[in-house]
Design a protein around this motif. Structure first.
Motif, PDB file in Angstrom:
ATOM      1  N   TYR A 264      -1.592 -46.864 -21.547  1.00 23.62           N
ATOM      2  CA  TYR A 264      -2.172 -47.671 -22.636  1.00 23.62           C
ATOM      3  C   TYR A 264      -3.519 -48.230 -22.207  1.00 23.62           C
ATOM      4  CZ  TYR A 264      -2.637 -51.492 -26.020  1.00 23.62           C
ATOM      5  OH  TYR A 264      -3.099 -52.340 -26.990  1.00 23.62           O
ATOM      6  N   SER A 265      -3.561 -48.816 -21.025  1.00 23.02           N
ATOM      7  CA  SER A 265      -4.797 -49.437 -20.551  1.00 23.02           C
ATOM      8  C   SER A 265      -5.876 -48.401 -20.258  1.00 23.02           C
ATOM      9  CB  SER A 265      -4.525 -50.265 -19.292  1.00 23.02           C
ATOM     10  OG  SER A 265      -3.544 -51.246 -19.548  1.00 23.02           O
ATOM     11  N   TYR A 266      -5.480 -47.317 -19.597  1.00 21.55           N
ATOM     12  CA  TYR A 266      -6.462 -46.311 -19.201  1.00 21.55           C
ATOM     13  C   TYR A 266      -7.145 -45.690 -20.413  1.00 21.55           C
ATOM     14  CZ  TYR A 266      -8.512 -42.084 -17.283  1.00 21.55           C
ATOM     15  OH  TYR A 266      -9.389 -41.087 -16.954  1.00 21.55           O
ATOM     16  N   TYR A 267      -6.348 -45.202 -21.363  1.00 15.18           N
ATOM     17  CA  TYR A 267      -6.937 -44.534 -22.516  1.00 15.18           C
ATOM     18  C   TYR A 267      -7.605 -45.514 -23.472  1.00 15.18           C
ATOM     19  CZ  TYR A 267      -5.162 -40.038 -21.088  1.00 15.18           C
ATOM     20  OH  TYR A 267      -4.942 -38.877 -20.386  1.00 15.18           O
ATOM     21  N   GLY A 268      -7.065 -46.713 -23.546  1.00 18.47           N
ATOM     22  CA  GLY A 268      -7.738 -47.715 -24.368  1.00 18.47           C
ATOM     23  C   GLY A 268      -9.111 -48.062 -23.835  1.00 18.47           C
ATOM     24  N   ILE A 269      -9.210 -48.149 -22.499  1.00 12.28           N
ATOM     25  CA  ILE A 269     -10.493 -48.507 -21.875  1.00 12.28           C
ATOM     26  C   ILE A 269     -11.449 -47.329 -21.864  1.00 12.28           C
ATOM     27  CG2 ILE A 269     -11.604 -49.124 -19.682  1.00 12.28           C
ATOM     28  CD1 ILE A 269      -9.099 -50.842 -19.083  1.00 12.28           C
ATOM     29  N   PHE A 270     -11.016 -46.190 -21.308  1.00 11.11           N
ATOM     30  CA  PHE A 270     -11.961 -45.117 -21.030  1.00 11.11           C
ATOM     31  C   PHE A 270     -12.277 -44.248 -22.244  1.00 11.11           C
ATOM     32  CE2 PHE A 270     -10.736 -46.355 -16.778  1.00 11.11           C
ATOM     33  CZ  PHE A 270     -11.956 -46.313 -16.118  1.00 11.11           C
ATOM     34  N   THR A 271     -11.404 -44.204 -23.247  1.00 15.79           N
ATOM     35  CA  THR A 271     -11.765 -43.498 -24.475  1.00 15.79           C
ATOM     36  C   THR A 271     -12.884 -44.219 -25.198  1.00 15.79           C
ATOM     37  OG1 THR A 271      -9.531 -42.611 -24.747  1.00 15.79           O
ATOM     38  CG2 THR A 271     -10.913 -42.648 -26.701  1.00 15.79           C
ATOM     39  N   TRP A 272     -12.840 -45.564 -25.149  1.00 13.85           N
ATOM     40  CA  TRP A 272     -13.817 -46.363 -25.882  1.00 13.85           C
ATOM     41  C   TRP A 272     -14.995 -46.819 -25.027  1.00 13.85           C
ATOM     42  CZ3 TRP A 272     -14.566 -47.175 -30.909  1.00 13.85           C
ATOM     43  CH2 TRP A 272     -13.526 -46.862 -31.786  1.00 13.85           C
ATOM     44  N   LEU A 273     -14.937 -46.587 -23.719  1.00 14.08           N
ATOM     45  CA  LEU A 273     -15.959 -47.147 -22.838  1.00 14.08           C
ATOM     46  C   LEU A 273     -17.387 -46.751 -23.235  1.00 14.08           C
ATOM     47  CD1 LEU A 273     -16.321 -48.967 -20.373  1.00 14.08           C
ATOM     48  CD2 LEU A 273     -16.115 -46.952 -18.914  1.00 14.08           C
ATOM     49  N   PRO A 274     -17.688 -45.456 -23.474  1.00 16.69           N
ATOM     50  CA  PRO A 274     -19.067 -45.136 -23.890  1.00 16.69           C
ATOM     51  C   PRO A 274     -19.477 -45.844 -25.173  1.00 16.69           C
ATOM     52  CG  PRO A 274     -17.882 -43.150 -23.238  1.00 16.69           C
ATOM     53  CD  PRO A 274     -16.858 -44.244 -23.320  1.00 16.69           C
ATOM     54  N   ALA A 275     -18.565 -45.871 -26.157  1.00 17.75           N
ATOM     55  CA  ALA A 275     -18.896 -46.506 -27.426  1.00 17.75           C
ATOM     56  C   ALA A 275     -19.073 -48.020 -27.279  1.00 17.75           C
ATOM     57  CB  ALA A 275     -17.803 -46.206 -28.460  1.00 17.75           C
ATOM     58  N   ILE A 276     -18.219 -48.650 -26.442  1.00 13.73           N
ATOM     59  CA  ILE A 276     -18.305 -50.098 -26.251  1.00 13.73           C
ATOM     60  C   ILE A 276     -19.597 -50.480 -25.531  1.00 13.73           C
ATOM     61  CG2 ILE A 276     -17.297 -52.026 -24.961  1.00 13.73           C
ATOM     62  CD1 ILE A 276     -14.548 -50.979 -25.712  1.00 13.73           C
ATOM     63  N   VAL A 277     -19.951 -49.709 -24.494  1.00 19.28           N
ATOM     64  CA  VAL A 277     -21.213 -49.981 -23.792  1.00 19.28           C
ATOM     65  C   VAL A 277     -22.393 -49.779 -24.737  1.00 19.28           C
ATOM     66  CG1 VAL A 277     -22.711 -49.228 -21.899  1.00 19.28           C
ATOM     67  CG2 VAL A 277     -20.247 -49.412 -21.536  1.00 19.28           C
ATOM     68  N   TYR A 278     -22.335 -48.736 -25.556  1.00 18.03           N
ATOM     69  CA  TYR A 278     -23.393 -48.474 -26.535  1.00 18.03           C
ATOM     70  C   TYR A 278     -23.477 -49.616 -27.539  1.00 18.03           C
ATOM     71  CZ  TYR A 278     -26.001 -45.960 -30.181  1.00 18.03           C
ATOM     72  OH  TYR A 278     -26.931 -45.578 -31.109  1.00 18.03           O
ATOM     73  N   GLN A 279     -22.300 -50.156 -27.919  1.00 18.66           N
ATOM     74  CA  GLN A 279     -22.244 -51.257 -28.877  1.00 18.66           C
ATOM     75  C   GLN A 279     -22.892 -52.532 -28.325  1.00 18.66           C
ATOM     76  OE1 GLN A 279     -18.388 -53.272 -29.887  1.00 18.66           O
ATOM     77  NE2 GLN A 279     -18.587 -52.158 -31.808  1.00 18.66           N
TER      78      GLN A 279
END
Length: 437
Positions: A264-279
């Protein structure tokens, strides 16, 4: 006696070749999983997708992984580790190539499901096979090193995203991800079936031949009793209810909690990481650079865990790495500058992926040969339920107005909870023979 001969084999080229062959499977798996995380921001903009739709693309692969892990793990205890490993590699390679020609949101969802099915089936089977061949005193180190190929795969995914997506578009990223189909031929040539699996099926002659061939390759001349002891041959059919027998009940509960939380933590973090940093306001190309730096921190995390897992043990290494993942997630959520994002992102990546290495070491050790692949597959499958929920949950949180701080506070809490589960319910398996745990 045959298993004693297998355990007595000196460390040699066979073990490193097996590590490399199975490790390549993990590398390609991670490369494909990573590619979708980098493709999502581009795809969302090009197709005009909502955050929930982007989350669904990340989640559907996890649905496939959950089903693939359970099915592949179960049939690997019936039909063999090598056969199932090869079949799952072919499946995810073809499906990844089909993602490149996706013509709609719905078609991409379908192809990503089959990609996930192949990925989910391959990982627990590969870990089971490696654990059944690695020497007892170095088994933990070998499985964590196997998991370290995942970090290399993520680095490859980041490089592909950085070099190809801005210039050629997202289609080419998926085409590159389809290359592992060629790798199956190397599996067939160089990977033996598990000796423990063969004995569990009463296929004694095949098991004896593999051990004798390995002894010849490694320069071992065995002059003792060549007979196979009756207790080594345990022809048993795997049953799901065995996971819930008195001996394995606490182990199964602990593993399912840990797998759910860490996936849960891994995919929640790393799937969204590029988008969150871009945000956060960073340029698109800069986002790739930052995420690539954070990804590089995975490798020393694996190597540190590989050293600790045979020194202080699986239980304590895993508990420490999970707790530190929670601490890093908390402070990553408070980061508001590029320097702090990179620093806490690297710390989070270091401990998170180190913990993954220990989980893959620990899981197959907790079950006997007859249900080892099934137990590992079911634990991984339960984990994928967490993984499929996480990208979707993060998408809902972002659409509801939650900021990065809130999202990562949630992940920090999850890490602490699963660390407590390991510490309170886990047993130590360091340097123990697989037949005696």
């Amino acid at each position: 006696m045959l298993l004693q001969r297998l355990e007595a084999l000196p460390m040699g080229s066979f073990h490193y070749k097996l590590l490399f062959i199975t490790g390549l499977g993990w590398l390609f798996d991670a490369m494909d999983t990573g590619i979708i995380g980098f493709v999502l921001p581009v795809l969302g903009k090009e197709w005009g997708l909502a955050a929930t739709q982007m989350g669904a693309i990340g989640s559907i692969g996890l649905v496939g992984m959950a089903i693939g892990a359970v099915i592949a793990g179960s049939i690997a205890d019936r039909f063999g580790r090598k056969t199932v490993f090869s079949a799952t590699v072919i499946m995810y390679s073809i499906a990844t190539g089909l993602c490149a020609i996706s013509w709609s949101y719905e078609s991409l969802l379908l192809f990503r499901f089959f990609v996930g099915f192949g990925l989910g089936g391959e990982l627990p089977v590969a870990a089971t096979l490696m654990s059944e061949y690695a020497p007892t005193n170095l088994r933990g180190r070998f499985i964590v090193l196997l998991e370290s190929f995942w970090g290399v795969g993520w680095i490859c995914a980041a490089c592909i995203a950085y070099l190809f997506i801005p210039v050629y578009g997202w289609h080419y990223a998926f085409l590159i991800g389809a290359l592992p189909a060629i790798y199956v031929f190397f599996i067939r040539l160089h990977m033996p079936e598990s000796v423990r699996y063969l004995l569990s099926k009463g296929r004694v002659a095949e098991a004896q031949k593999i051990v004798s061939d390995l002894e010849n390759k490694l320069g071992v001349k065995y002059t003792g009793d060549l007979t196979v002891k009756p207790e080594e041959i345990k022809v048993e059919k795997p049953h799901l209810k065995d996971l819930w027998s008195r001996k394995y009940l606490a182990r199964t509960i602990m593993l399912w909690i840990v797998w759910f939380g860490i996936v849960y933590s891994y995919y929640g973090i790393f799937t969204w990481l590029p988008a969150i940093v871009y945000q956060q306001g960073f340029a698109f190309v800069k986002t790739f650079e930052y995420v690539l730096l954070i990804t590089f921190a995975q490798l020393p995390g694996y190597f540190c865990a590989a050293w600790l897992v045979d020194k202080i043990g699986r239980k304590y290494t895993l508990s420490i790495f999970l707790c530190m993942s929670g601490v890093a997630s908390y402070f990553f959520g408070q980061s508001d500058t590029a320097q702090m994002i990179i620093f806490w992102g690297c710390v989070m990546s270091f401990f998170n992926l180190g913990a993954w290495g220990v989980v893959y070491t620990y899981t197959p050790e907790l079950y006997p040969t007859s249900i080892r692949a099934m137990g590992s597959g079911w634990a991984a499958g339960i984990g994928r339920i967490g993984g499929m929920a996480a990208p979707f949950v993060v998408g809902i949180m972002l659409e509801a107005g939650s900021d990065m701080h809130t999202v990562f506070y949630m992940f920090a809490a999850v890490f602490v909870i699963i660390a407590i589960a390991v510490f309170s319910l886990g047993i130590e398996t360091k340097r123990k023979n697989l037949e005696n745990i």
